[in-house]
Design a protein around this motif. Structure first.
Motif, PDB file in Angstrom:
ATOM      1  N   SER A  45       0.881  -1.178   0.000  1.00  0.00           N
ATOM      2  CA  SER A  45       0.000   0.000   0.000  1.00  0.00           C
ATOM      3  C   SER A  45       0.911   1.217   0.000  1.00  0.00           C
ATOM      4  O   SER A  45       2.110   1.095   0.323  1.00  0.00           O
ATOM      5  N   ASP A  46       0.346   2.397  -0.298  1.00  0.00           N
ATOM      6  CA  ASP A  46       1.189   3.570  -0.039  1.00  0.00           C
ATOM      7  C   ASP A  46       1.389   3.732   1.470  1.00  0.00           C
ATOM      8  O   ASP A  46       2.340   4.374   1.922  1.00  0.00           O
ATOM      9  N   GLY A  50       3.537   6.121   7.261  1.00  0.00           N
ATOM     10  CA  GLY A  50       2.522   5.799   8.266  1.00  0.00           C
ATOM     11  C   GLY A  50       1.350   6.760   8.161  1.00  0.00           C
ATOM     12  O   GLY A  50       1.543   7.979   8.057  1.00  0.00           O
ATOM     13  N   PHE A  51       0.130   6.193   8.140  1.00  0.00           N
ATOM     14  CA  PHE A  51      -1.075   7.030   8.058  1.00  0.00           C
ATOM     15  C   PHE A  51      -1.740   7.096   9.429  1.00  0.00           C
ATOM     16  O   PHE A  51      -2.018   6.040  10.035  1.00  0.00           O
ATOM     17  N   ALA A  52      -2.033   8.289   9.928  1.00  0.00           N
ATOM     18  CA  ALA A  52      -2.802   8.436  11.164  1.00  0.00           C
ATOM     19  C   ALA A  52      -4.162   7.775  10.973  1.00  0.00           C
ATOM     20  O   ALA A  52      -4.767   7.861   9.901  1.00  0.00           O
ATOM     21  N   GLY A  53      -4.638   7.085  12.006  1.00  0.00           N
ATOM     22  CA  GLY A  53      -5.899   6.355  11.913  1.00  0.00           C
ATOM     23  C   GLY A  53      -5.702   4.951  11.354  1.00  0.00           C
ATOM     24  O   GLY A  53      -6.615   4.132  11.373  1.00  0.00           O
ATOM     25  N   VAL A  95      -1.635   0.529  12.829  1.00  0.00           N
ATOM     26  CA  VAL A  95      -1.297  -0.895  12.775  1.00  0.00           C
ATOM     27  C   VAL A  95      -1.327  -1.382  11.329  1.00  0.00           C
ATOM     28  O   VAL A  95      -0.441  -2.123  10.885  1.00  0.00           O
ATOM     29  N   TYR A  96      -2.337  -0.921  10.583  1.00  0.00           N
ATOM     30  CA  TYR A  96      -2.394  -1.277   9.153  1.00  0.00           C
ATOM     31  C   TYR A  96      -1.104  -0.838   8.454  1.00  0.00           C
ATOM     32  O   TYR A  96      -0.498  -1.618   7.705  1.00  0.00           O
ATOM     33  N   SER A  97      -0.689   0.393   8.692  1.00  0.00           N
ATOM     34  CA  SER A  97       0.554   0.874   8.073  1.00  0.00           C
ATOM     35  C   SER A  97       1.724  -0.013   8.483  1.00  0.00           C
ATOM     36  O   SER A  97       2.567  -0.372   7.654  1.00  0.00           O
ATOM     37  N   GLY A  98       1.752  -0.399   9.763  1.00  0.00           N
ATOM     38  CA  GLY A  98       2.828  -1.272  10.242  1.00  0.00           C
ATOM     39  C   GLY A  98       2.851  -2.598   9.493  1.00  0.00           C
ATOM     40  O   GLY A  98       3.918  -3.108   9.140  1.00  0.00           O
ATOM     41  N   THR A  99       1.655  -3.146   9.226  1.00  0.00           N
ATOM     42  CA  THR A  99       1.629  -4.431   8.497  1.00  0.00           C
ATOM     43  C   THR A  99       2.161  -4.257   7.081  1.00  0.00           C
ATOM     44  O   THR A  99       2.817  -5.148   6.537  1.00  0.00           O
TER      45      THR A  99
END
Ligand SMILES: NC(=O)C1=CN([C@@H]2O[C@H](COP(=O)(O)OP(=O)(O)OC[C@H]3O[C@@H](n4cnc5c(N)ncnc54)[C@H](OP(=O)(O)O)[C@@H]3O)[C@@H](O)[C@H]2O)C=CC1
Ligand SMILES: CC(=O)[C@H](N)C(=O)O
Length: 253
Positions: A148-149, A154-157, A160-164
């Motif tokens: 993903s971008d 890292g996207f606020a909100g 954890v998704y960004s971390g994955t």
């Protein structure tokens, strides 16, 4: 490889696509099949896979389906065995299945965090583990991991998704280096917002209200990603598109 032509650049190839029952994975399967690949489509929703298989076959393609939860290692191993028995050795593995839930870290939606890590991280490592030995022994293969971008920023909100997705990027980059000389390509696809149902599982509405920007401009369609993945896996042998950042024009990171 057999049957390669301009209109069917993937003729003779076998592809497995996880998360093929909806959204991006569904579109990737359709595009790969229309480029000539035989596709094994996988997800948990068998009814949706049946419908997709019919659509691919109606358009002259070849598809097999397999019910699979990507968090369960043995099911992913069985998926690849099923694809190899019914279609042939797997040339292209698209580890696409994923979930995304907006959460504020301060709201401690820890079950959502666990689920996101299980599907987005273990789903990808299970997929890699199921094909790697066969690809190495054949000296060819292409592993396409859906990042993903949010794997680059890292996207606020979506912490954890960004971390994955950073995990997907890190594993892919290291694997790519390990595969030099073994005939195997490893690509990360890095989409920005795409119009799918991925947000339906969000329960933290405070986070979604504050951070979901997908209504702010014309976002991508699943077809945009299906086309991009087909382009990536149709390159000449010596060309590796290792990352592909594809975003709505009005929403760059
Ligand atoms: N939409 C977007 O804006 C973006 C999405 N992505 C990524 O693209 C990928 C696909 O997302 P998208 O198409 O949008 O989302 P959808 O919700 O439309 O599709 C998700 C797919 O993943 C499958 N899936 C979810 N959990 C599991 C599981 N445990 N085992 C097997 N399959 C599972 C679902 O199938 P089923 O429920 O039938 O099992 C479904 O086919 C994800 O990795 C996502 O992170 C990346 C960037 C942007
Ligand atoms: C956070 C994003 O840009 C993207 N919508 C995603 O779902 O990965």
């Amino acid at each position: 490889m057999a049957c390669v032509s301009d209109s069917q650049p993937l003729g003779g190839n076998v592809a497995v696509v996880t998360g093929a029952s909806s959204g991006i994975g569904r579109s990737i399967a359709i595009h790969l099949a229309s480029a000539g690949a035989k596709v094994c489509i996988a997800a948990r929703s068998v009814d949706k896979l049946e419908e997709l298989k019919s659509e691919i076959e109606k358009n002259g393609g070849v598809a097999a389906l397999f019910k699979c939860d990507v968090t369960v290692r043995e099911e992913v191993i069985q998926l690849v065995k099923y694809a190899e028995t019914n279609l042939g050795p797997v040339d292209i593995m698209v580890n696409n299945a994923g979930v995304m839930m907006y959460t504020m870290m301060s709201n401690l939606m820890m079950d959502d965090w666990d689920k996101t890590i299980d599907v987005n991280c273990k789903g990808v490592t299970n997929g890699i583990g199921a094909v790697l030995t066969g690809m190495i022994s054949r000296g060819r293969g292409h592993i396409v991991n859906m990042s993903s971008d949010a794997g680059l920023q890292g996207f606020a909100g979506l912490a954890v998704y960004s971390g994955t997705k950073f995990f997907v990027e890190g594993v892919s980059q290291a694997l790519r280096h390990e595969m030099v000389g073994k005939g195997i390509k490893v690509t990360c696809i890095q989409p920005g917002d795409v119009k799918t149902n991925i947000q339906v599982n969000t329960t933290d509405m405070e986070a979604r209200k504050q951070y979901d920007a997908s209504e702010n401009c014309k976002i991508l369609d699943p077809d945009d990603i299906g086309r991009a993945v087909t382009y990536v896996v149709s390159q000449p042998d010596h060309v590796a598109i290792n990352q592909l950042l594809i975003e709505p024009k009005e929403a760059p990171i």
